[in-house]
Design a protein around this motif. Structure first.
Motif, short mmCIF file in Angstrom:
data_model
loop_
_atom_site.label_atom_id
_atom_site.label_comp_id
_atom_site.label_asym_id
_atom_site.label_seq_id
_atom_site.Cartn_x
_atom_site.Cartn_y
_atom_site.Cartn_z
N ASP A 141 -6.52 -44.79 -70.26
CA ASP A 141 -7.04 -45.78 -69.32
C ASP A 141 -7.74 -45.04 -68.18
O ASP A 141 -7.19 -44.09 -67.62
CB ASP A 141 -5.89 -46.63 -68.78
N THR A 142 -8.93 -45.47 -67.81
CA THR A 142 -9.68 -44.76 -66.77
C THR A 142 -8.99 -44.81 -65.41
O THR A 142 -9.26 -43.98 -64.54
CB THR A 142 -11.10 -45.34 -66.64
N ILE A 176 -7.13 -41.53 -64.59
CA ILE A 176 -7.91 -40.31 -64.53
C ILE A 176 -7.39 -39.39 -63.43
O ILE A 176 -6.97 -39.84 -62.37
CB ILE A 176 -9.40 -40.65 -64.30
N GLY A 218 -14.73 -39.25 -62.43
CA GLY A 218 -15.49 -38.66 -63.53
C GLY A 218 -16.61 -37.76 -63.05
O GLY A 218 -16.60 -37.28 -61.91
N HIS A 260 -10.91 -34.60 -67.71
CA HIS A 260 -10.70 -35.53 -66.60
C HIS A 260 -9.35 -36.23 -66.62
O HIS A 260 -9.02 -36.96 -65.70
CB HIS A 260 -11.81 -36.58 -66.60
N TRP A 276 -14.59 -38.62 -68.68
CA TRP A 276 -15.24 -39.87 -68.29
C TRP A 276 -16.58 -39.50 -67.66
O TRP A 276 -16.65 -39.02 -66.53
CB TRP A 276 -14.36 -40.66 -67.32
N SER A 319 -21.36 -45.63 -68.04
CA SER A 319 -20.14 -44.82 -68.08
C SER A 319 -19.64 -44.74 -69.51
O SER A 319 -19.61 -45.75 -70.23
CB SER A 319 -19.07 -45.43 -67.18
N GLN A 378 -16.63 -42.75 -72.23
CA GLN A 378 -15.49 -41.88 -72.46
C GLN A 378 -15.78 -40.98 -73.66
O GLN A 378 -16.28 -41.44 -74.70
CB GLN A 378 -14.23 -42.71 -72.71
#
Length: 263
Positions: free
Chosen positions: A43-44, A47, A52, A80, A94, A105, A107
Motif C-alpha cells: 500500500d502506498t 511507503i 516516491g 521505496h 513508487w 504515478s 508502482q
C-alpha cells in the motif's frame, strides 16, 4: 545485571525476527529463479521513501536481468518500501512521471533470484510499461530541397550545351544528392520572354535535359529524374521597356534551370 542484559538480548533478537518475518510476510512468493505467480503490491501509504521519486526514463530502460542490487541502486535509487531486513528478494518503487496529460504515478517491482540478481521487472499498471517505449518518430513529410542554377552560367548564349562552369555547377548539386536519399529529382528549364513561344519551349526542354544528363553522369539515379521545360511561362521578374542590354540583364533571373529534390 547479567539476567537483565540477557533478557534485553533476547528481546532484541525477537524484535529483529519479528521485523524479518513481518517483512517476509508482505513479500510475494518469489522462487529461486526470481519468478512469482502472485505479486504482492504494498500500500502506498506504507511507503518509507516519502512521496516516491521521478526516475530518469533512460535509466529505467537500462535496467535488465542479471543486475546486482548495487547496479540497480545506482540507476533507480533505494527501494521505496520496507520489504524486510534479511533475504529480501524484491524491491518496490513508487515512481512519478510527467506526461502531456499530467503526472502519472506507477508502482514498480524488481524480483531477484536466489543469487540476489534481478530477473523480473513488473508494473502494477501495465499501461505504465508503455512509458519506457521509445517515442514513435513523427512521420516525416516528404522533404524538398531546391536548387536554382542560372542559365547564363550553365550555357553559352542561345545554346543548350553545358559550359565547363555549367558542368561544375551541376556536379556540385550531384555531390549533395549522393549524400541523401530522395524519391524524385525534378529538373525544369526556363527561359526569358524574348523569342518565340515554341522556340523558348524547346530551348527550355533541351537545357533541362542537358542538366539531367550531367546529373546521371555523376551518379544520380536516372529512374528518379523527371525532365520538364516551362519555356517563359514561370518568370521570376517582369521588366518594362528598356534597351536590349538592360532588358537582357533585367530578365536574367528568368533564364534558369530549377532542380527540386523531394523525399
Amino acid at each position: 545485571m547479567y539476567e537483565t542484559m540477557k533478557q534485553a538480548g533476547k528481546s532484541a533478537v525477537a524484535l529483529v525476527a519479528a521485523l524479518v518475518l513481518a517483512g517476509c510476510g508482505s513479500l510475494s512468493k518469489v522462487d529461486d529463479k526470481g519468478n512469482t505467480q502472485e505479486p504482492v503490491w504494498p500500500d502506498t501509504k506504507d511507503i518509507t521513501f516519502k512521496n516516491g521519486s521521478y526516475p530518469n526514463l533512460d535509466d529505467l530502460r537500462l535496467v535488465g536481468p542479471g543486475m546486482s542490487k548495487d547496479q540497480l541502486y545506482n540507476l533507480l535509487g533505494r527501494p521505496h518500501f520496507g520489504e524486510g531486513l534479511v533475504g529480501v528478494r524484491e524491491w518496490d518503487y513508487w515512481f512519478h512521471f510527467r506526461t502531456p496529460q499530467g503526472d502519472l504515478s506507477c508502482q514498480y517491482k524488481v524480483l531477484f533470484d536466489s543469487d540476489k540478481r534481478a530477473q523480473n521487472f513488473l508494473w502494477k499498471d501495465p499501461a505504465c510499461a508503455d512509458l519506457l517505449k521509445a517515442a514513435p518518430a513523427e512521420s516525416a513529410q516528404p522533404a524538398q530541397r531546391d536548387f536554382s542554377l542560372g542559365a547564363d552560367v550553365l550555357f553559352g548564349f542561345d545554346s543548350a550545351q553545358l559550359s565547363p562552369a555549367g558542368r561544375q555547377a551541376v556536379e556540385q548539386v550531384a555531390d549533395q544528392l549522393r549524400e541523401q536519399s530522395y524519391k524524385e529529382v525534378r529538373v525544369v528549364g526556363h527561359t526569358d520572354r524574348l523569342g518565340g513561344e515554341r522556340y523558348n519551349q524547346r530551348l527550355s526542354e533541351q537545357r533541362a535535359q542537358a542538366v539531367a544528363n550531367q546529373l546521371r553522369a555523376q551518379g544520380v539515379d536516372s529512374t528518379r529524374i523527371t525532365v520538364l521545360g516551362a519555356g517563359a511561362s514561370q518568370p521570376l521578374v517582369k521588366c518594362g521597356p528598356l534597351s536590349r542590354s538592360e532588358l537582357l540583364a533585367c530578365l536574367k533571373p528568368n533564364r534558369r534551370v530549377d532542380i527540386s529534390v523531394r523525399g
